[in-house]
Design an enzyme around this catalytic site. Structure first.
Site, mmCIF file in Angstrom:
data_model
loop_
_atom_site.group_PDB
_atom_site.id
_atom_site.type_symbol
_atom_site.label_atom_id
_atom_site.label_comp_id
_atom_site.label_asym_id
_atom_site.label_seq_id
_atom_site.Cartn_x
_atom_site.Cartn_y
_atom_site.Cartn_z
ATOM 1 N N ASP A 1 -49.077 85.874 8.202
ATOM 2 C CA ASP A 1 -49.416 84.716 7.379
ATOM 3 C C ASP A 1 -50.930 84.589 7.367
ATOM 4 O OD1 ASP A 1 -48.995 82.308 5.862
ATOM 5 O OD2 ASP A 1 -49.391 81.156 7.662
ATOM 6 N N SER A 2 -51.425 83.762 6.459
ATOM 7 C CA SER A 2 -52.866 83.541 6.384
ATOM 8 C C SER A 2 -53.383 82.780 7.602
ATOM 9 C CB SER A 2 -53.218 82.772 5.105
ATOM 10 O OG SER A 2 -52.556 81.525 5.090
ATOM 11 N N TYR B 1 -55.605 81.463 2.107
ATOM 12 C CA TYR B 1 -55.461 82.433 1.022
ATOM 13 C C TYR B 1 -55.276 81.730 -0.322
ATOM 14 C CZ TYR B 1 -54.601 86.407 4.238
ATOM 15 O OH TYR B 1 -54.706 87.392 5.184
ATOM 16 N N GLY B 2 -54.785 80.517 -0.293
ATOM 17 C CA GLY B 2 -54.363 79.841 -1.513
ATOM 18 C C GLY B 2 -55.457 79.563 -2.515
ATOM 19 N N CYS C 1 -45.641 83.662 3.985
ATOM 20 C CA CYS C 1 -46.753 83.019 3.287
ATOM 21 C C CYS C 1 -46.382 82.909 1.821
ATOM 22 C CB CYS C 1 -48.020 83.872 3.459
ATOM 23 S SG CYS C 1 -49.452 83.297 2.542
ATOM 24 N N THR D 1 -48.222 82.098 -0.668
ATOM 25 C CA THR D 1 -49.254 82.655 -1.538
ATOM 26 C C THR D 1 -49.098 84.163 -1.667
ATOM 27 O OG1 THR D 1 -50.790 80.881 -0.954
ATOM 28 C CG2 THR D 1 -51.742 82.901 -1.852
ATOM 29 N N GLU E 1 -53.361 71.969 9.922
ATOM 30 C CA GLU E 1 -54.141 72.732 10.895
ATOM 31 C C GLU E 1 -55.149 71.864 11.650
ATOM 32 O OE1 GLU E 1 -55.465 76.563 9.653
ATOM 33 O OE2 GLU E 1 -53.380 77.200 9.407
ATOM 34 N N CYS F 1 -44.837 76.531 1.044
ATOM 35 C CA CYS F 1 -45.841 77.073 1.968
ATOM 36 C C CYS F 1 -45.281 76.851 3.367
ATOM 37 C CB CYS F 1 -47.175 76.358 1.785
ATOM 38 S SG CYS F 1 -48.417 76.757 3.056
ATOM 39 N N THR F 2 -45.390 77.843 4.218
ATOM 40 C CA THR F 2 -44.761 77.729 5.532
ATOM 41 C C THR F 2 -45.460 76.747 6.466
ATOM 42 O OG1 THR F 2 -45.874 79.835 6.045
ATOM 43 C CG2 THR F 2 -43.505 79.908 5.603
ATOM 44 N N HIS F 3 -46.595 76.200 6.047
ATOM 45 C CA HIS F 3 -47.196 75.089 6.792
ATOM 46 C C HIS F 3 -46.425 73.787 6.590
ATOM 47 C CE1 HIS F 3 -50.747 77.673 7.095
ATOM 48 N NE2 HIS F 3 -51.309 76.798 7.917
#
Length: 270
Positions: A10-11, A42-43, A73, A75, A151, A185-187
Protein backbone atom coordinates in the site's frame (compact mmCIF):
# COMPACT_ATOMS: atom_id res chain seq x y z
CA UNK A 1 -0.21 -26.43 -1.16
CA UNK A 2 2.35 -23.63 -0.95
CA UNK A 3 3.88 -22.25 2.24
CA UNK A 4 5.40 -19.14 0.63
CA UNK A 5 4.12 -15.83 2.02
CA UNK A 6 1.42 -13.55 0.63
CA UNK A 7 2.72 -10.13 -0.43
CA UNK A 8 0.67 -7.01 0.38
CA UNK A 9 1.54 -3.43 -0.46
CA UNK A 10 0.00 0.00 0.00
CA UNK A 11 1.06 3.62 -0.26
CA UNK A 12 1.28 3.75 3.52
CA UNK A 13 -0.64 2.36 6.47
CA UNK A 14 -4.10 1.75 5.05
CA UNK A 15 -3.27 -1.67 3.64
CA UNK A 16 -2.90 -2.92 7.19
CA UNK A 17 -6.70 -3.15 7.31
CA UNK A 18 -6.38 -5.79 4.58
CA UNK A 19 -3.62 -7.53 6.56
CA UNK A 20 -5.88 -7.60 9.61
CA UNK A 21 -8.62 -9.29 7.59
CA UNK A 22 -6.16 -11.70 5.93
CA UNK A 23 -4.97 -12.78 9.38
CA UNK A 24 -8.58 -13.44 10.33
CA UNK A 25 -9.56 -15.29 7.14
CA UNK A 26 -6.23 -17.11 6.60
CA UNK A 27 -4.61 -17.40 10.05
CA UNK A 28 -1.93 -19.86 8.91
CA UNK A 29 -0.54 -17.68 6.13
CA UNK A 30 2.71 -15.74 6.39
CA UNK A 31 2.48 -12.17 5.11
CA UNK A 32 5.09 -9.72 3.83
CA UNK A 33 3.80 -6.14 3.95
CA UNK A 34 5.33 -3.08 2.32
CA UNK A 35 4.05 0.40 3.12
CA UNK A 36 5.48 3.14 0.90
CA UNK A 37 5.45 5.65 3.73
CA UNK A 38 8.15 7.77 2.14
CA UNK A 39 6.03 8.54 -0.92
CA UNK A 40 2.52 8.59 0.53
CA UNK A 41 -0.05 9.67 -0.62
CA UNK A 42 -0.45 8.09 -4.06
CA UNK A 43 -3.91 9.56 -4.54
CA UNK A 44 -2.65 12.98 -5.63
CA UNK A 45 0.02 11.66 -8.04
CA UNK A 46 -0.16 11.38 -11.83
CA UNK A 47 -1.20 8.06 -13.35
CA UNK A 48 2.30 7.43 -14.72
CA UNK A 49 3.85 7.99 -11.29
CA UNK A 50 1.33 5.70 -9.60
CA UNK A 51 2.08 2.94 -12.12
CA UNK A 52 5.83 3.36 -11.58
CA UNK A 53 5.49 3.20 -7.79
CA UNK A 54 3.16 0.20 -7.93
CA UNK A 55 5.57 -1.78 -10.09
CA UNK A 56 8.46 -1.02 -7.73
CA UNK A 57 6.36 -2.08 -4.74
CA UNK A 58 5.36 -5.35 -6.39
CA UNK A 59 8.94 -6.03 -7.50
CA UNK A 60 10.13 -5.64 -3.90
CA UNK A 61 7.57 -8.20 -2.73
CA UNK A 62 8.56 -10.63 -5.49
CA UNK A 63 12.12 -10.56 -4.13
CA UNK A 64 10.61 -12.20 -1.04
CA UNK A 65 9.28 -15.08 -3.15
CA UNK A 66 5.65 -14.30 -2.42
CA UNK A 67 3.03 -16.60 -3.96
CA UNK A 68 0.48 -13.81 -4.47
CA UNK A 69 0.55 -10.00 -4.61
CA UNK A 70 -2.28 -7.89 -3.22
CA UNK A 71 -2.44 -4.17 -3.93
CA UNK A 72 -4.28 -3.13 -0.77
CA UNK A 73 -4.67 0.34 -2.20
CA UNK A 74 -7.68 1.74 -4.00
CA UNK A 75 -5.54 4.15 -5.99
CA UNK A 76 -3.19 1.48 -7.34
CA UNK A 77 -6.07 -0.91 -8.00
CA UNK A 78 -7.82 1.79 -10.00
CA UNK A 79 -4.86 3.09 -11.99
CA UNK A 80 -2.19 0.35 -12.30
CA UNK A 81 -4.48 -2.23 -13.86
CA UNK A 82 -1.55 -3.63 -15.87
CA UNK A 83 -0.24 -5.44 -12.78
CA UNK A 84 -2.68 -8.30 -13.30
CA UNK A 85 -0.94 -9.31 -16.52
CA UNK A 86 2.58 -8.10 -15.72
CA UNK A 87 3.22 -10.17 -12.57
CA UNK A 88 4.31 -13.84 -12.55
CA UNK A 89 2.10 -14.72 -9.57
CA UNK A 90 -1.65 -14.32 -8.88
CA UNK A 91 -2.59 -10.70 -8.26
CA UNK A 92 -5.60 -8.80 -7.03
CA UNK A 93 -6.39 -5.23 -6.22
CA UNK A 94 -9.33 -4.13 -4.12
CA UNK A 95 -11.74 -2.86 -6.79
CA UNK A 96 -13.36 -6.00 -8.22
CA UNK A 97 -14.09 -7.88 -4.97
CA UNK A 98 -15.36 -4.71 -3.31
CA UNK A 99 -17.67 -3.83 -6.19
CA UNK A 100 -19.09 -7.34 -6.28
CA UNK A 101 -19.95 -7.08 -2.58
CA UNK A 102 -21.58 -3.67 -3.08
CA UNK A 103 -23.67 -4.86 -6.02
CA UNK A 104 -24.89 -7.76 -3.90
CA UNK A 105 -25.64 -5.49 -0.95
CA UNK A 106 -27.64 -2.61 -2.41
CA UNK A 107 -31.43 -2.82 -2.27
CA UNK A 108 -32.35 0.52 -3.83
CA UNK A 109 -29.59 0.32 -6.48
CA UNK A 110 -27.86 3.50 -5.32
CA UNK A 111 -24.23 3.03 -4.28
CA UNK A 112 -21.85 5.70 -3.01
CA UNK A 113 -18.11 5.42 -3.61
CA UNK A 114 -15.55 7.39 -1.62
CA UNK A 115 -11.84 7.31 -2.32
CA UNK A 116 -8.76 9.34 -3.17
CA UNK A 117 -8.87 11.84 -6.01
CA UNK A 118 -6.98 9.49 -8.35
CA UNK A 119 -9.35 6.63 -7.57
CA UNK A 120 -12.49 8.69 -8.12
CA UNK A 121 -11.15 10.34 -11.28
CA UNK A 122 -10.46 6.90 -12.77
CA UNK A 123 -14.14 5.90 -12.29
CA UNK A 124 -12.89 2.36 -11.72
CA UNK A 125 -15.41 1.52 -9.01
CA UNK A 126 -18.31 3.00 -10.99
CA UNK A 127 -17.39 1.10 -14.12
CA UNK A 128 -16.84 -2.19 -12.30
CA UNK A 129 -20.11 -1.95 -10.34
CA UNK A 130 -22.01 -1.43 -13.55
CA UNK A 131 -20.48 -4.56 -15.08
CA UNK A 132 -22.17 -6.45 -12.24
CA UNK A 133 -25.47 -4.54 -12.53
CA UNK A 134 -25.95 -1.81 -15.12
CA UNK A 135 -29.03 -0.50 -13.31
CA UNK A 136 -27.07 0.63 -10.25
CA UNK A 137 -26.62 4.37 -9.90
CA UNK A 138 -23.15 5.22 -8.59
CA UNK A 139 -22.45 8.47 -6.74
CA UNK A 140 -18.72 9.21 -6.48
CA UNK A 141 -16.89 11.51 -4.08
CA UNK A 142 -13.19 12.01 -3.50
CA UNK A 143 -12.13 12.59 0.13
CA UNK A 144 -8.52 13.81 0.03
CA UNK A 145 -8.41 14.72 3.74
CA UNK A 146 -9.40 11.26 5.01
CA UNK A 147 -5.92 9.71 4.68
CA UNK A 148 -4.17 12.55 6.58
CA UNK A 149 -6.88 12.38 9.26
CA UNK A 150 -6.27 8.66 9.79
CA UNK A 151 -2.48 8.86 9.68
CA UNK A 152 -2.49 11.70 12.19
CA UNK A 153 -4.77 9.95 14.63
CA UNK A 154 -8.06 11.82 14.02
CA UNK A 155 -10.09 8.61 14.11
CA UNK A 156 -12.49 9.00 17.03
CA UNK A 157 -16.15 9.13 16.01
CA UNK A 158 -16.72 11.91 18.56
CA UNK A 159 -13.90 14.12 17.26
CA UNK A 160 -15.55 17.30 15.89
CA UNK A 161 -12.84 17.78 13.25
CA UNK A 162 -13.32 14.28 11.86
CA UNK A 163 -17.10 14.64 11.86
CA UNK A 164 -17.02 18.01 10.06
CA UNK A 165 -14.77 16.64 7.31
CA UNK A 166 -17.00 13.58 6.83
CA UNK A 167 -20.14 15.72 6.70
CA UNK A 168 -18.53 18.01 4.14
CA UNK A 169 -17.52 15.15 1.83
CA UNK A 170 -20.50 12.82 2.14
CA UNK A 171 -23.34 15.33 1.75
CA UNK A 172 -23.87 14.49 -1.93
CA UNK A 173 -24.02 10.75 -1.26
CA UNK A 174 -26.45 11.17 1.64
CA UNK A 175 -28.65 13.44 -0.49
CA UNK A 176 -28.72 10.77 -3.22
CA UNK A 177 -30.05 8.27 -0.62
CA UNK A 178 -27.37 5.64 -1.24
CA UNK A 179 -28.04 2.55 0.87
CA UNK A 180 -24.51 1.20 0.35
CA UNK A 181 -21.19 3.04 0.49
CA UNK A 182 -17.87 1.62 -0.68
CA UNK A 183 -14.93 2.64 1.50
CA UNK A 184 -12.72 2.82 -1.57
CA UNK A 185 -9.45 3.35 0.27
CA UNK A 186 -8.07 0.90 2.81
CA UNK A 187 -7.49 3.75 5.27
CA UNK A 188 -11.19 4.47 5.52
CA UNK A 189 -12.31 1.48 7.65
CA UNK A 190 -10.36 3.03 10.52
CA UNK A 191 -12.92 5.86 10.60
CA UNK A 192 -15.88 3.64 9.70
CA UNK A 193 -17.55 4.30 13.06
CA UNK A 194 -17.31 8.04 12.47
CA UNK A 195 -18.67 7.66 8.94
CA UNK A 196 -21.57 5.58 10.25
CA UNK A 197 -22.43 8.30 12.76
CA UNK A 198 -22.90 10.67 9.83
CA UNK A 199 -24.64 8.42 7.27
CA UNK A 200 -26.82 6.44 9.70
CA UNK A 201 -27.01 2.82 10.79
CA UNK A 202 -29.19 1.71 7.85
CA UNK A 203 -26.44 2.36 5.30
CA UNK A 204 -24.15 -0.59 4.57
CA UNK A 205 -20.43 0.24 4.53
CA UNK A 206 -18.34 -2.04 2.31
CA UNK A 207 -14.82 -2.56 3.67
CA UNK A 208 -12.45 -3.01 0.72
CA UNK A 209 -9.81 -4.71 2.88
CA UNK A 210 -12.26 -7.30 4.16
CA UNK A 211 -13.70 -8.11 0.74
CA UNK A 212 -10.23 -8.35 -0.79
CA UNK A 213 -9.06 -10.78 1.91
CA UNK A 214 -12.07 -13.01 1.25
CA UNK A 215 -11.38 -12.91 -2.49
CA UNK A 216 -7.65 -13.64 -2.02
CA UNK A 217 -8.52 -16.71 0.06
CA UNK A 218 -10.79 -17.91 -2.77
CA UNK A 219 -8.03 -17.50 -5.37
CA UNK A 220 -5.43 -19.30 -3.25
CA UNK A 221 -7.86 -22.14 -2.59
CA UNK A 222 -8.74 -22.51 -6.27
CA UNK A 223 -5.06 -22.57 -7.25
CA UNK A 224 -4.12 -24.99 -4.46
CA UNK A 225 -1.74 -22.42 -2.94
CA UNK A 226 -2.97 -22.40 0.65
CA UNK A 227 -0.46 -22.86 3.46
CA UNK A 228 -0.87 -26.36 4.94
CA UNK A 229 0.94 -25.54 8.19
CA UNK A 230 -1.01 -25.80 11.43
CA UNK A 231 0.84 -22.91 13.08
CA UNK A 232 -0.20 -19.27 13.09
CA UNK A 233 1.32 -17.25 10.30
CA UNK A 234 3.91 -14.52 10.84
CA UNK A 235 4.10 -11.03 9.39
CA UNK A 236 7.11 -9.08 8.15
CA UNK A 237 6.76 -5.31 7.75
CA UNK A 238 8.80 -3.03 5.52
CA UNK A 239 8.53 0.72 4.96
CA UNK A 240 10.28 3.33 2.82
CA UNK A 241 10.51 5.92 5.60
CA UNK A 242 11.54 5.67 9.25
CA UNK A 243 9.75 2.83 11.08
CA UNK A 244 8.84 4.75 14.23
CA UNK A 245 5.70 6.48 12.98
CA UNK A 246 4.55 3.32 11.25
CA UNK A 247 5.01 1.23 14.39
CA UNK A 248 2.93 3.60 16.47
CA UNK A 249 -0.06 3.73 14.14
CA UNK A 250 0.14 0.09 13.01
CA UNK A 251 -0.94 -0.98 16.46
CA UNK A 252 -4.24 0.85 15.92
CA UNK A 253 -4.78 -0.84 12.55
CA UNK A 254 -3.81 -4.36 13.60
CA UNK A 255 -4.65 -4.41 17.28
CA UNK A 256 -1.19 -5.72 18.14
CA UNK A 257 2.26 -4.39 18.94
CA UNK A 258 4.64 -4.38 15.95
CA UNK A 259 7.49 -2.51 17.66
CA UNK A 260 10.94 -3.69 16.51
CA UNK A 261 9.34 -5.73 13.69
CA UNK A 262 9.52 -3.05 11.00
CA UNK A 263 12.45 -2.57 8.61
CA UNK A 264 13.15 0.45 6.43
CA UNK A 265 14.21 -0.25 2.81
CA UNK A 266 15.16 1.87 -0.19
CA UNK A 267 12.33 1.27 -2.64
CA UNK A 268 14.18 3.18 -5.39
CA UNK A 269 16.47 0.15 -5.74
CA UNK A 270 13.57 -1.86 -7.20
Amino acid sequence: MNNAPIGVFDSGLGGLTAVRELKRVLPNEDIVYFGDTGRVPYGTRSNSTIKKYAFQDAKFLLKHNVKMVIAACGTVSSVATNLKTDLPVPYTGVVSPTCFAAAQSTKNKIVGVIGTSATINSHSYRDMIQTFDSEIKVVEQDCPLFVPLVENGFIDKDDPITRLVIERYLGKIIEAKADTIILGCTHYPIIADAIREVVGKDVTLIDSGKETAIYAAKILREKNLLNDSDKNGECEFYVSDTPEGFENVAGVFLGENVSHKVEQINIELY
